[in-house]
Design a protein around this motif. Structure first.
Motif, mmCIF file in Angstrom:
data_model
loop_
_atom_site.group_PDB
_atom_site.id
_atom_site.type_symbol
_atom_site.label_atom_id
_atom_site.label_comp_id
_atom_site.label_asym_id
_atom_site.label_seq_id
_atom_site.Cartn_x
_atom_site.Cartn_y
_atom_site.Cartn_z
ATOM 1 N N GLN A 143 0.809 -1.223 0.000
ATOM 2 C CA GLN A 143 0.000 0.000 0.000
ATOM 3 C C GLN A 143 0.837 1.266 0.000
ATOM 4 O OE1 GLN A 143 0.120 -2.192 2.572
ATOM 5 N NE2 GLN A 143 -0.301 -1.218 4.554
ATOM 6 N N TYR A 144 2.160 1.116 0.243
ATOM 7 C CA TYR A 144 3.049 2.278 0.232
ATOM 8 C C TYR A 144 3.918 2.322 -1.033
ATOM 9 C CZ TYR A 144 1.728 2.282 5.147
ATOM 10 O OH TYR A 144 1.005 2.288 6.320
ATOM 11 N N ARG A 145 3.570 1.444 -2.001
ATOM 12 C CA ARG A 145 4.330 1.405 -3.252
ATOM 13 C C ARG A 145 3.396 1.656 -4.433
ATOM 14 N NH1 ARG A 145 5.960 -3.778 -4.143
ATOM 15 N NH2 ARG A 145 5.211 -4.730 -2.228
ATOM 16 N N TRP A 146 3.965 2.164 -5.515
ATOM 17 C CA TRP A 146 3.175 2.404 -6.718
ATOM 18 C C TRP A 146 2.659 1.098 -7.320
ATOM 19 C CZ3 TRP A 146 7.229 6.219 -9.024
ATOM 20 C CH2 TRP A 146 6.892 7.530 -8.679
ATOM 21 N N ASP A 147 1.468 1.171 -7.875
ATOM 22 C CA ASP A 147 0.891 0.093 -8.676
ATOM 23 C C ASP A 147 0.887 0.585 -10.120
ATOM 24 O OD1 ASP A 147 -0.551 -1.871 -9.923
ATOM 25 O OD2 ASP A 147 -2.456 -1.417 -8.920
ATOM 26 N N GLU A 194 0.981 7.993 8.155
ATOM 27 C CA GLU A 194 -0.470 7.859 8.290
ATOM 28 C C GLU A 194 -1.061 9.074 9.003
ATOM 29 O OE1 GLU A 194 -2.263 5.778 6.853
ATOM 30 O OE2 GLU A 194 -0.949 4.136 6.290
ATOM 31 N N SER A 229 -5.493 6.456 -1.077
ATOM 32 C CA SER A 229 -5.909 5.192 -0.450
ATOM 33 C C SER A 229 -5.001 4.018 -0.789
ATOM 34 C CB SER A 229 -7.356 4.864 -0.848
ATOM 35 O OG SER A 229 -7.465 4.690 -2.247
ATOM 36 N N GLY A 230 -4.096 4.178 -1.762
ATOM 37 C CA GLY A 230 -3.169 3.076 -2.059
ATOM 38 C C GLY A 230 -2.857 2.958 -3.530
ATOM 39 N N GLY A 231 -1.593 2.676 -3.854
ATOM 40 C CA GLY A 231 -1.185 2.423 -5.224
ATOM 41 C C GLY A 231 -0.720 3.636 -5.994
ATOM 42 N N ASP A 238 4.076 6.589 -3.747
ATOM 43 C CA ASP A 238 5.241 5.768 -3.417
ATOM 44 C C ASP A 238 5.913 6.454 -2.236
ATOM 45 O OD1 ASP A 238 6.487 3.350 -5.004
ATOM 46 O OD2 ASP A 238 8.140 4.426 -4.056
#
Length: 613
Positions: A16-20, A322, A348-350, A353
């Motif tokens: 959740q703390y890294r790019w998607d 957070e 929210s995630g993705g 980074d």
């Protein structure tokens, strides 16, 4: 509250703390298919040459084809670029990224005919086509802008020559990059405690902000800046190449000065830059008062530029990501529920980074991908500064979200001239939100210092830079020599004009021009940081002061600005939002704001005992 990861191994950092990257392309095979599609679309676009005179449907078809290539450009560029930045050691990714550059150069050459051919259609005829063809409506602004700039567009042969010269025109930039990064050898110095440190940019910055020993800061500054001084003649030759290139391109396109050439693309009146510099130079009193306040609180017999980063007071308070994220979201509540909801969705995630990992590039930025959305890079380290950096970059990201949501591709990309408005406005919201949560004079002082340092760094320093590069360009416009001595004298003179006797001048700082990448890579860029800061100061005041109805109206105008992308000239966009940068009082408001913030800092400092340092 999730703790900062202890690992620097990327694969071990929670997802959740890294790019998607999958929203851009599913994998490298899909990216390769995108590259092939781009190649095919470029070949197809070339075949449209000669058709624009056939009528509005032909113009529409060409613009739509141009758009499809543009959308592809975003994806094929960002997919390797973002991955390269998460691990700069990966040569496979770097090689793919270089292929993108070659593809873009091919498109530049293949599309050089487009604007000159568009302008062969009589302007009155084009207005008629626009009025009777609803499907051309999204293209009205860029088409009319092309006609506005017609006096500076060459014929097809001229445009092709300039397009072919574009890669050689970047040679000076690339030479600077190699000299200042690949070939530079930073010195190692011994500190007063016996430790040795190699003064890379990161280590140098950390030492200036962490060392409480002035003699160490002085030695570090002399050695680090002096490194550029050792090869200053080469830097001067490179910079002369940049200045001569800019003057050549200005004259090739029939502009009277390099400044006019730089401002024409976005129809910025030169009065904006001239007013900005004049007001800032005449409004240096609060800047110098801040320097004297810091000297007094630090207890220094003399104050130097290398003393401006060391904390006056220190705090062990940390801001985990957070918590920082929650604070940043809460701070923008005045912008309304819909803005907050979009903000929450983005973080929210993705798409952020968050943490440092081995091989990851330093710094922070926001990068848009049309049709996908923004990606935000951080190297979050739980500090107050990192929290404000997050608020800043997330401001850019929300600008991108709203622009993409409300604009078709052709007008979705906002200009640099308005870009920093959203980021600095969000920083100010965060500052005031945090100040309301504490009565601790030390914490309040540190928060106020965050705001003051933002004005010093984003307004005064950038105007100083803009002032220098304007005068440097005027050297070549007057056919005066651009030598190391000339540049050194010019930079030292500008430093003196802004800081006055509030700092003790150090001779080695005359070489600073050689270590400012913007001078070499993006001339006439930095003034926009300052104009954006002035704009955000005016907008923030309108949105947070006065009767509720007036505040609500200001918020609506502001959100309209963020949603307008590049659908109008940026000066007009800001004027619709309530900002006129040709007016001295708009810029003067930043000077007044710094004056007020320094006064508040003085009040908080008076409550603190010297032992609190």
């Amino acid at each position: 509250m999730a703790a900062k990861p202890t690992t620097r191994v990327r694969a071990e950092i929670p997802a959740q703390y890294r790019w998607d990257f999958s929203p851009i392309y599913a994998d490298w095979e899909a990216w390769e298919a995108g590259m092939r599609e781009m190649d095919q679309r470029i070949d197809a676009f070339v075949k449209l040459q000669g058709t624009l005179k056939n009528g509005p449907e032909a113009v529409l078809a060409a613009y739509q084809a141009y758009d499809e290539i543009g959308k592809l450009q975003y994806r094929i560029y960002r997919y390797p670029q973002l991955q390269r930045d998460t691990d700069t050691r990966d040569q496979n990714v770097s090689g793919r990224f270089q292929r993108v550059g070659a593809m873009f150069a091919k498109f530049d050459a293949a599309s050089a005919w487009f604007t000159p051919e568009l302008l062969t259609v009589p302007e009155a005829t084009m207005h008629e086509w626009l009025d009777k063809t609803p499907a051309l409506a999204p293209y009205r602004f860029p088409i009319l802008e092309a006609f506005r700039r017609q006096a500076h567009v060459l014929d097809e042969k001229g445009e092709r020559l300039l397009a072919l010269a574009s890669r050689s025109n970047r040679a000076s930039n690339e030479t600077y990059s190699e000299l200042s990064t690949s070939d530079i050898k930073f010195p190692t110095i011994r500190l007063s405690d016996g430790k040795e440190v190699t003064l890379t940019p990161g280590n140098y910055s950390a030492l200036l902000s962490e060392s409480s020993v002035q003699a160490d800061r002085a030695a570090a500054a002399a050695a680090h800046v002096g490194t550029y001084g050792q090869t200053a003649h080469t830097y001067a030759a490179i910079y002369n190449g940049i200045l001569q290139r800019d003057w050549f391109l200005a004259r090739a396109r029939n502009f009277p000065t390099t400044l006019d050439a730089a401002l024409d693309e976005n129809a910025i009146p030169r009065q904006v830059v001239e007013t900005l510099i004049d007001v800032a130079r005449k409004g240096t009193s609060p800047l110098q008062r801040y320097a004297r306040l810091r000297q007094r609180l630090l207890g220094l017999p003399s104050y130097h530029l290398y003393d401006q980063f060391v904390p006056v007071f220190r705090s062990d308070k940390t801001w985990p990501y957070e918590e920082a994220r929650q604070q940043a979201i809460a701070s923008v509540a005045p912008l309304g529920k819909e803005y907050v909801q979009r903000y929450q969705k983005f973080v929210s995630g993705g798409r952020v980074d968050v943490y440092e990992n081995e091989g990851k590039r330093s710094g922070a930025y926001n990068a848009g991908v049309y049709g996908v959305g923004p990606y935000l890079l951080m190297n979050y380290n739980d500090t107050r500064d990192a929290m404000f950096t997050f608020a800043h970059e997330a401001g850019h990201a929300m600008h991108t979200v709203l622009s993409y949501e409300h604009q078709p591709f052709v007008t979705a990309d906002y200009t640099i001239f308005v870009a920093e408005v959203a980021s600095t406005t969000n920083e100010r919201f965060l500052l005031e939100h945090l100040l309301k949560q504490t009565t601790d004079p030390k914490e309040r002082f540190l928060l106020l210092q965050e705001a003051v340092d933002a004005i010093v760094g984003t307004f005064y320093t950038q105007v100083l830079f803009a002032d220098f590069e304007l005068r440097a360009h005027q050297l070549v416009e007057r056919d005066e020599p651009v030598t190391t001595e000339a540049l050194n004298q010019l930079y030292a003179q500008v430093l003196k004009e802004y800081w006055g006797d509030a700092i003790t001048a150090d001779d080695f700082y005359k070489y600073t021009w050689a270590r400012i990448p913007h001078f070499f890579n993006t001339p006439y860029y930095v003034y926009q940081y300052a104009t954006c800061f002035a704009s955000s100061a005016k907008l923030f005041k309108s949105m947070t002061q006065g009767p509720k109805a007036e505040r609500d109206a200001a918020v609506k105008r502001y959100l309209t600005l963020l949603s307008s992308g590049g659908n109008d000239q940026p000066m007009k966009q800001l004027q619709k939002a309530g900002v006129d940068l040709t007016q001295r009082q708009t810029v003067q408001a930043v000077v007044d704001q710094l004056d007020e913030l320094v006064t508040r800092m003085e009040a908080e400092a008076a409550k603190l005992q010297p032992a609190a340092k």
